[in-house]
Design a protein around this motif. Structure first.
Motif, PDB file in Angstrom:
ATOM      1  N   GLU A 147      40.482  25.596  36.763  1.00  0.00           N
ATOM      2  CA  GLU A 147      41.275  25.812  35.621  1.00  0.00           C
ATOM      3  C   GLU A 147      40.298  25.941  34.095  1.00  0.00           C
ATOM      4  O   GLU A 147      40.759  26.554  33.452  1.00  0.00           O
ATOM      5  N   GLY A 173      43.906  39.860  35.420  1.00  0.00           N
ATOM      6  CA  GLY A 173      45.039  39.361  34.697  1.00  0.00           C
ATOM      7  C   GLY A 173      46.060  38.433  35.291  1.00  0.00           C
ATOM      8  O   GLY A 173      45.807  38.166  36.439  1.00  0.00           O
ATOM      9  N   HIS A 174      46.736  37.616  34.581  1.00  0.00           N
ATOM     10  CA  HIS A 174      47.577  36.787  35.084  1.00  0.00           C
ATOM     11  C   HIS A 174      48.548  36.991  36.002  1.00  0.00           C
ATOM     12  O   HIS A 174      48.993  38.379  35.901  1.00  0.00           O
ATOM     13  N   ALA A 175      48.855  36.515  37.181  1.00  0.00           N
ATOM     14  CA  ALA A 175      49.635  36.881  38.147  1.00  0.00           C
ATOM     15  C   ALA A 175      50.900  37.426  37.875  1.00  0.00           C
ATOM     16  O   ALA A 175      51.288  38.578  38.213  1.00  0.00           O
ATOM     17  N   ASN A 188      51.682  38.712  35.120  1.00  0.00           N
ATOM     18  CA  ASN A 188      51.745  40.064  34.116  1.00  0.00           C
ATOM     19  C   ASN A 188      51.371  41.318  34.903  1.00  0.00           C
ATOM     20  O   ASN A 188      51.377  42.487  34.483  1.00  0.00           O
ATOM     21  N   LEU A 203      43.168  41.967  30.532  1.00  0.00           N
ATOM     22  CA  LEU A 203      42.700  40.718  29.378  1.00  0.00           C
ATOM     23  C   LEU A 203      42.170  41.535  28.328  1.00  0.00           C
ATOM     24  O   LEU A 203      42.149  42.609  28.177  1.00  0.00           O
ATOM     25  N   VAL A 242      42.298  31.702  39.248  1.00  0.00           N
ATOM     26  CA  VAL A 242      42.950  32.124  38.019  1.00  0.00           C
ATOM     27  C   VAL A 242      42.452  33.823  37.462  1.00  0.00           C
ATOM     28  O   VAL A 242      41.444  33.928  37.935  1.00  0.00           O
ATOM     29  N   VAL A 243      43.317  34.300  37.104  1.00  0.00           N
ATOM     30  CA  VAL A 243      43.074  35.608  36.358  1.00  0.00           C
ATOM     31  C   VAL A 243      42.640  36.655  37.230  1.00  0.00           C
ATOM     32  O   VAL A 243      42.956  37.971  37.244  1.00  0.00           O
ATOM     33  N   TYR A 275      38.081  30.509  33.596  1.00  0.00           N
ATOM     34  CA  TYR A 275      38.848  31.368  32.438  1.00  0.00           C
ATOM     35  C   TYR A 275      37.769  31.816  31.396  1.00  0.00           C
ATOM     36  O   TYR A 275      37.521  32.948  31.023  1.00  0.00           O
ATOM     37  N   SER A 324      44.177  36.583  40.624  1.00  0.00           N
ATOM     38  CA  SER A 324      45.131  36.265  41.703  1.00  0.00           C
ATOM     39  C   SER A 324      45.568  37.216  42.434  1.00  0.00           C
ATOM     40  O   SER A 324      45.631  37.346  43.900  1.00  0.00           O
TER      41      SER A 324
END
Length: 353
Positions: free
Chosen positions: A280, A118-120, A122, A224, A172-173, A284, A175
């Motif tokens: 990046e 998940g994004h940092a 979130n 996600l 990414v994702v 993803y 973190s």
């Protein structure tokens, strides 16, 4: 003695490393956390097949029982200990149970781990703390028990911590997972130096796996929409187990699983901004499958995941072995491999210029 020769000898003496003499696997008792699936499961089976006595620890009690029965049916010695490595008292119980049953242990493998995708921004603080309890504090608790035992016994033993190539380079994702592995790497390196300075009888190895085909993705806690999964080049858990068991017999500072892991570390250090952009673009789409993500309540973050599965539901180029691990077991070949990786990195730098 010529002053220059004297200085040279002093430097050589300072850099000289006297490797500890570790037992062969058939004479060892090996503690493995996270032994109910993936890397831990493969390592337990492989070590037992080579004569080692196994202390298998995990949260999934039924899977542990089945594993131990399987090994015992083959005439191999093994016991199980239900434990959440995020709880210090339960890690202490692993050590006490091993000593009670076998009188000692010779290698401790801190393998248990769980991921959060998940994004940092979130990911909740609660979920981050729970993941750190397993990924980082579990390693700290295990390291302390292992070092204490080896010092008290006054015989060399091996402490093997499982890191990640995301512990060398952020992602990414993932973190939160990367941060926990950065912490594991920092802890392991610091502990190694302190133990070496005091000449403690402990070999400390950090394993740097690349992408490994285990149920890691199915056990992950996902924010996600799409199910987490490894794409691209993926290595089998047997490659990690091979590195772990090599380190159990041979003192090694670091072992990388796949040239992928070593190349990422080098390029990330030499070309950080270029690496940022590449990751990046690539990470993803290469960290998810084309199907809906499992609900978070089905993850293994807070409760044990399903057991006795060596592999996950990943996709991509699944390698049969890691040639880099094979090379690392032979110093001369290993040096040639490092030179090759360095040449590749230098070529990339020149291209950038």
């Amino acid at each position: 003695m010529n002053p220059k020769n004297h200085q040279k000898q002093a430097i050589q003496n300072f850099l000289k490393v006297n490797p500890l003499s570790l037992k062969t696997l058939q004479d060892q008792v090996i503690v493995i956390t996270g032994a109910s699936s993936g890397i831990g499961l493969v390592t337990a089976r492989m070590a037992a097949s080579q004569g080692a006595k196994i202390v298998a620890a995990a949260r999934n009690e039924s899977a542990l029982k089945e594993l131990v029965n399987e090994l015992q049916d083959k005439g191999q010695e093994a016991i199980w200990v239900k434990a959440d490595v995020g709880r210090e008292e339960e890690v202490r119980n692993i050590a006490e149970t091993a000593i009670k049953k076998f009188g000692m242990f010779d290698t401790w493998v801190n393998n248990a781990g769980v991921a959060v995708f998940g994004h940092a921004i979130n990911v909740s603080i609660k979920d981050m703390k729970r993941m750190f309890a397993t990924n980082f504090w579990g390693v700290v608790y295990g390291s302390k028990e292992a070092v204490k035992h080896f010092k008290e016994r006054k015989e060399p033993g091996a402490l093997i911590n499982i890191g990640s190539f995301y512990g060398d380079r952020g992602a990414v994702v993932q973190s939160s997972y990367a941060a926990s592995k950065f912490a594991v790497h920092g802890w392991t390196e610091s502990l190694r130096m302190e133990l070496e300075k005091e000449k403690a009888p402990v070999s400390v190895t950090l394993i740097h796996p690349g992408r490994i085909d285990t149920p890691y993705n199915e056990h992950a806690h996902s924010y996600l929409n799409k199910q987490p999964a490894h794409g691209g080049m993926i290595y089998p858990p047997e490659a990690v187990a091979e590195a772990i068991l090599y380190a159990a017999e041979n003192p090694k500072r670091d072992l990388y699983i796949g040239s992928q892991a070593k190349v990422m570390e080098l390029i990330g250090t030499l070309l950080p901004r270029t690496t940022d952009k590449l990751m990046e673009l690539w990470l993803y789409r290469s960290q998810r499958a084309d199907r809906p993500s499992k609900p978070r309540e089905e993850s293994a973050l807070y409760d044990a995941g399903y057991g006795l599965h060596e592999r996950g539901t990943n996709y991509g180029w699944k390698r049969a072995r890691s040639l880099y691990v094979k090379a690392s077991k032979h110093p001369i070949i290993s040096r040639i491999a490092v030179v090759g990786v360095g040449t590749l990195a230098w070529a990339l730098i020149k291209r950038k210029e």
